[in-house]
Design an enzyme around this catalytic site. Sequence first.
Site, mmCIF file in Angstrom:
data_model
loop_
_atom_site.group_PDB
_atom_site.id
_atom_site.type_symbol
_atom_site.label_atom_id
_atom_site.label_comp_id
_atom_site.label_asym_id
_atom_site.label_seq_id
_atom_site.Cartn_x
_atom_site.Cartn_y
_atom_site.Cartn_z
ATOM 1 N N HIS A 59 5.037 -9.888 13.978
ATOM 2 C CA HIS A 59 3.943 -9.469 13.096
ATOM 3 C C HIS A 59 4.282 -8.093 12.497
ATOM 4 O O HIS A 59 3.944 -7.797 11.413
ATOM 5 C CB HIS A 59 2.639 -9.187 13.841
ATOM 6 C CG HIS A 59 1.422 -8.803 13.336
ATOM 7 N ND1 HIS A 59 0.776 -9.417 12.340
ATOM 8 C CD2 HIS A 59 0.523 -7.848 13.700
ATOM 9 C CE1 HIS A 59 -0.307 -8.788 11.746
ATOM 10 N NE2 HIS A 59 -0.501 -7.902 12.514
ATOM 11 N N ARG A 74 2.088 -0.449 18.415
ATOM 12 C CA ARG A 74 1.205 0.027 17.359
ATOM 13 C C ARG A 74 -0.435 -0.282 17.467
ATOM 14 O O ARG A 74 -0.675 -1.295 17.988
ATOM 15 C CB ARG A 74 1.457 -0.690 16.181
ATOM 16 C CG ARG A 74 0.466 -0.460 14.736
ATOM 17 C CD ARG A 74 0.817 -1.213 13.761
ATOM 18 N NE ARG A 74 0.733 -2.715 13.594
ATOM 19 C CZ ARG A 74 -0.486 -3.237 13.099
ATOM 20 N NH1 ARG A 74 -1.180 -2.573 12.182
ATOM 21 N NH2 ARG A 74 -0.588 -4.441 13.144
ATOM 22 N N HIS A 88 2.057 -10.707 17.140
ATOM 23 C CA HIS A 88 0.678 -10.791 17.354
ATOM 24 C C HIS A 88 0.381 -12.247 18.376
ATOM 25 O O HIS A 88 1.065 -13.163 18.246
ATOM 26 C CB HIS A 88 0.150 -11.229 15.954
ATOM 27 C CG HIS A 88 -1.381 -10.567 15.959
ATOM 28 N ND1 HIS A 88 -2.430 -11.586 16.642
ATOM 29 C CD2 HIS A 88 -2.139 -9.807 15.508
ATOM 30 C CE1 HIS A 88 -3.497 -11.186 16.322
ATOM 31 N NE2 HIS A 88 -3.352 -9.893 15.625
ATOM 32 N N SER A 120 2.793 -7.624 2.625
ATOM 33 C CA SER A 120 1.788 -7.904 3.848
ATOM 34 C C SER A 120 0.509 -7.228 3.514
ATOM 35 O O SER A 120 -0.375 -7.823 4.135
ATOM 36 C CB SER A 120 2.548 -7.041 4.751
ATOM 37 O OG SER A 120 3.406 -7.940 5.453
ATOM 38 N N GLU A 125 -11.768 -2.411 17.205
ATOM 39 C CA GLU A 125 -10.781 -3.455 17.487
ATOM 40 C C GLU A 125 -10.093 -3.160 18.843
ATOM 41 O O GLU A 125 -10.394 -1.707 19.473
ATOM 42 C CB GLU A 125 -9.670 -3.655 16.530
ATOM 43 C CG GLU A 125 -10.259 -4.383 15.285
ATOM 44 C CD GLU A 125 -8.972 -4.697 14.183
ATOM 45 O OE1 GLU A 125 -8.202 -5.546 14.802
ATOM 46 O OE2 GLU A 125 -8.889 -4.263 13.212
ATOM 47 N N ARG A 146 -1.697 -5.860 22.733
ATOM 48 C CA ARG A 146 -1.312 -7.070 22.124
ATOM 49 C C ARG A 146 -0.028 -7.759 22.846
ATOM 50 O O ARG A 146 0.089 -8.877 22.708
ATOM 51 C CB ARG A 146 -0.544 -6.618 20.591
ATOM 52 C CG ARG A 146 -1.710 -6.896 19.813
ATOM 53 C CD ARG A 146 -1.472 -6.469 18.411
ATOM 54 N NE ARG A 146 -2.557 -6.426 17.356
ATOM 55 C CZ ARG A 146 -2.426 -5.956 16.232
ATOM 56 N NH1 ARG A 146 -1.327 -5.747 15.541
ATOM 57 N NH2 ARG A 146 -3.359 -5.996 15.529
ATOM 58 N N ILE A 164 0.969 -1.309 0.106
ATOM 59 C CA ILE A 164 0.048 -0.100 0.125
ATOM 60 C C ILE A 164 0.956 1.206 0.010
ATOM 61 O O ILE A 164 0.539 2.273 -0.795
ATOM 62 C CB ILE A 164 -0.885 -0.030 1.319
ATOM 63 C CG1 ILE A 164 -2.130 1.129 0.884
ATOM 64 C CG2 ILE A 164 -0.294 0.060 2.448
ATOM 65 C CD1 ILE A 164 -3.214 0.987 1.795
HETATM 66 C C1 LIG Z 1 -1.346 -11.110 8.222
HETATM 67 C C2 LIG Z 1 -1.376 -9.597 8.516
HETATM 68 C C3 LIG Z 1 -2.463 -8.918 8.738
HETATM 69 C C4 LIG Z 1 -2.420 -7.417 8.973
HETATM 70 N N1 LIG Z 1 -3.619 -7.041 9.398
HETATM 71 C C5 LIG Z 1 -3.607 -5.431 9.276
HETATM 72 C C6 LIG Z 1 -4.807 -4.801 9.318
HETATM 73 O O1 LIG Z 1 -5.925 -5.121 9.489
HETATM 74 N N2 LIG Z 1 -4.787 -3.151 9.283
HETATM 75 C C7 LIG Z 1 -3.705 -2.698 9.206
HETATM 76 O O2 LIG Z 1 -3.477 -1.691 9.549
HETATM 77 N N3 LIG Z 1 -2.474 -3.409 8.972
HETATM 78 C C8 LIG Z 1 -2.481 -4.758 9.134
HETATM 79 N N4 LIG Z 1 -1.334 -5.398 8.918
HETATM 80 C C9 LIG Z 1 0.218 -4.674 8.767
HETATM 81 C C10 LIG Z 1 -0.142 -4.021 7.348
HETATM 82 O O3 LIG Z 1 -0.699 -5.146 6.474
HETATM 83 C C11 LIG Z 1 1.583 -3.767 6.909
HETATM 84 O O4 LIG Z 1 2.195 -3.307 7.851
HETATM 85 C C12 LIG Z 1 1.253 -3.127 5.660
HETATM 86 O O5 LIG Z 1 0.281 -3.612 4.723
HETATM 87 C C13 LIG Z 1 2.692 -2.673 5.125
HETATM 88 O O6 LIG Z 1 2.776 -2.238 3.639
HETATM 89 P P1 LIG Z 1 3.680 -1.830 3.106
HETATM 90 O O7 LIG Z 1 3.580 -1.220 1.747
HETATM 91 O O8 LIG Z 1 4.811 -0.945 3.955
HETATM 92 O O9 LIG Z 1 4.639 -3.110 2.843
HETATM 93 P P2 LIG Z 1 4.262 -4.380 2.073
HETATM 94 O O10 LIG Z 1 2.657 -4.638 2.029
HETATM 95 O O11 LIG Z 1 4.680 -5.662 2.983
HETATM 96 O O12 LIG Z 1 4.935 -4.264 0.656
HETATM 97 C C14 LIG Z 1 6.392 -4.281 0.579
HETATM 98 C C15 LIG Z 1 6.833 -4.501 -0.997
HETATM 99 O O13 LIG Z 1 8.164 -4.362 -1.016
HETATM 100 C C16 LIG Z 1 8.561 -5.174 -1.915
HETATM 101 N N5 LIG Z 1 9.994 -5.551 -1.718
HETATM 102 C C17 LIG Z 1 10.460 -5.838 -0.810
HETATM 103 N N6 LIG Z 1 12.055 -5.548 -0.634
HETATM 104 C C18 LIG Z 1 12.108 -5.358 -1.920
HETATM 105 C C19 LIG Z 1 13.293 -5.181 -2.769
HETATM 106 N N7 LIG Z 1 14.666 -5.324 -2.395
HETATM 107 N N8 LIG Z 1 13.406 -4.871 -3.980
HETATM 108 C C20 LIG Z 1 12.079 -4.576 -4.462
HETATM 109 N N9 LIG Z 1 10.865 -4.844 -3.896
HETATM 110 C C21 LIG Z 1 10.850 -5.179 -2.602
HETATM 111 C C22 LIG Z 1 7.689 -6.498 -1.468
HETATM 112 O O14 LIG Z 1 7.807 -7.313 -2.705
HETATM 113 C C23 LIG Z 1 6.408 -5.812 -1.571
HETATM 114 O O15 LIG Z 1 5.807 -5.497 -2.685
HETATM 115 C C24 LIG Z 1 -1.256 -6.874 8.858
HETATM 116 C C25 LIG Z 1 -0.133 -7.576 8.493
HETATM 117 C C26 LIG Z 1 -0.446 -8.958 8.274
HETATM 118 C C27 LIG Z 1 1.014 -9.657 7.894
#
Ligand SMILES: Cc1cc2nc3c(=O)[nH]c(=O)nc-3n(C[C@H](O)[C@H](O)[C@H](O)COP(=O)(O)OP(=O)(O)OC[C@H]3O[C@@H](n4cnc5c(N)ncnc54)[C@H](O)[C@@H]3O)c2cc1C
Length: 504
Positions: free
Chosen positions: A328, A363, A228, A44, A114, A273, A15
Amino acid sequence: MQETKTGVLVVGAGIAGLAAAFAADRAGADVTLATKAERPEEASTWWAQGGIAVTRDDPEQFAADIRDASAGTADPDAVEVLVENATDAVRDVLIDAVGIEFDTNGDGYDFGREAAHDEPRILHVDAQTGKHIHVPFLNYVADETDITIREDTAALELVRHEGKVYGAILERDGDWAPTFAGATILATGGVGALYPRSTNPDDATGDGIAMAALAGADVADMEFVQFHPTACHTDEGTFLVSEAVRGEGGVLRNGDGERFMPEYHPDAELGPRDVVARAVRSERDASGEVRLDVSGFDFAEQFPGLAAKCEGHGVDWESGIPVAPAQHFLCGGVAVDDRGRSSLDRLYAVGECSRTGVHGANRLASTSLLEGLVWGLRAGEDAVGHPVERIEPPELLERDPDLPANFAREKFRRLRRVMDQQVGIERTSEGLRRAQGVLRRLKGEVDAYVRTRTSRSLYELRSASVVALLIARAAAENDESVGCHYLADADAAAADEQVPAESP
Ligand SMILES: Cc1cc2nc3c(=O)[nH]c(=O)nc-3n(C[C@H](O)[C@H](O)[C@H](O)COP(=O)(O)OP(=O)(O)OC[C@H]3O[C@@H](n4cnc5c(N)ncnc54)[C@H](O)[C@@H]3O)c2cc1C
């Protein structure tokens, strides 16, 4: 692979990266989005369940809930940025542009609630909000914008000189070349691969944090790794059993069938948590297992996705879901300001790999998707307009096909063991001292290989070893138990101090 140029280089397509690319594109930049993922499930974001919090009638209360969850350590200015921008960001981008249809009831949006939220304020789609946000957002970026998307493409190293970042070395299929950029935005997610049990996708190796730290950027709050309390581990893998299940009335029972949470916290199953996670661990150690009893409500009706997942993993949820804590989320990361700017010129970090100050030591549930969205948009907008300059890129060594196949596997096993035992849910000063010794040696061994060959898995291992050491070091330097950094010996010492001295 060809050397390329782009106005804004975004690394990671969860995201935070999608939001950054979206905003930079909307501001007129030429944007490249590189992700090492081949499928959406490798972020994630795809796995998020509960939802995304928004600001409703009482922004001050939302801010207070975030600060309380962080044990008063969240940065109030960062919290204000999040709370003030939450509703506009979700409405303008996720609802109006991307077209996500969050669940409704007869009165409008069906806001969920929550643990530690004072009011219902969480937008969701089923209990699988992540994939219902991630997939349409990816499609939107691919179909409706001019962003160049490079999948299965990993950033290995930043191109930098004297405190300024000029882009990154990107790798695909064992071939690599620099991409020069006016600004580089890291959005590489979390660090789950450092622990044997994590809810994160397998390749969450902390690459962005490692690359930034190696380039000299400041990192902060690395000791605050959130666990978690209720993940279900089976031979098929690990999956999260969302807090929302406890919110609906799920009850934790130990191996003797006894409910134990009321003894640990006044809010019982809905306590913070870290408290619930330590209680689950301690009850598992003492009685062999902990199960989440979902017999008090219609689990299959209210959580159809989770019920199906249990069945797919061979778990008979009617006799209670076996649960254990799992790594988590990382609250810390690359230290950034309110626009995602790191301490290095032209380098930004957003989402879970960044430390904005919003989470402090712990968090609040459902605020990390929001943080990634809000900071992604702000960083993407801010990153536009810098000239693209070319400098001599770092030289990576030719790929050596003779990398021992089990090298990375063995090192990861060692790293995860020490992180689990010494830098996990409960820590001690002595354990952290020993962990640093082991991790320093391990990093030395990995560095020796990195000096002789280049491969993605080796760089991921290097990232993991750098970040593991950053976490262990930060934990050792913080002698106060706070939020998700829990020092068992500090706690024992504090308890001793409270024992009245015996009368002579
Ligand atoms: C099971 C689970 C349930 C969750 N539930 C919630 C929830 O209900 N509400 C909430 O707010 N949060 C929730 N979280 C936390 C939240 O989902 C994450 O913190 C958030 O989505 C992180 O987003 P991000 O874009 O930072 O990273 P990510 O979504 O992890 O994306 C990282 C991206 O970087 C890429 N990447 C990594 N290293 C490299 C590299 N060297 N070169 C190129 N690409 C790379 C990966 O391939 C991926 O595309 C949850 C997490 C999990 C695991």
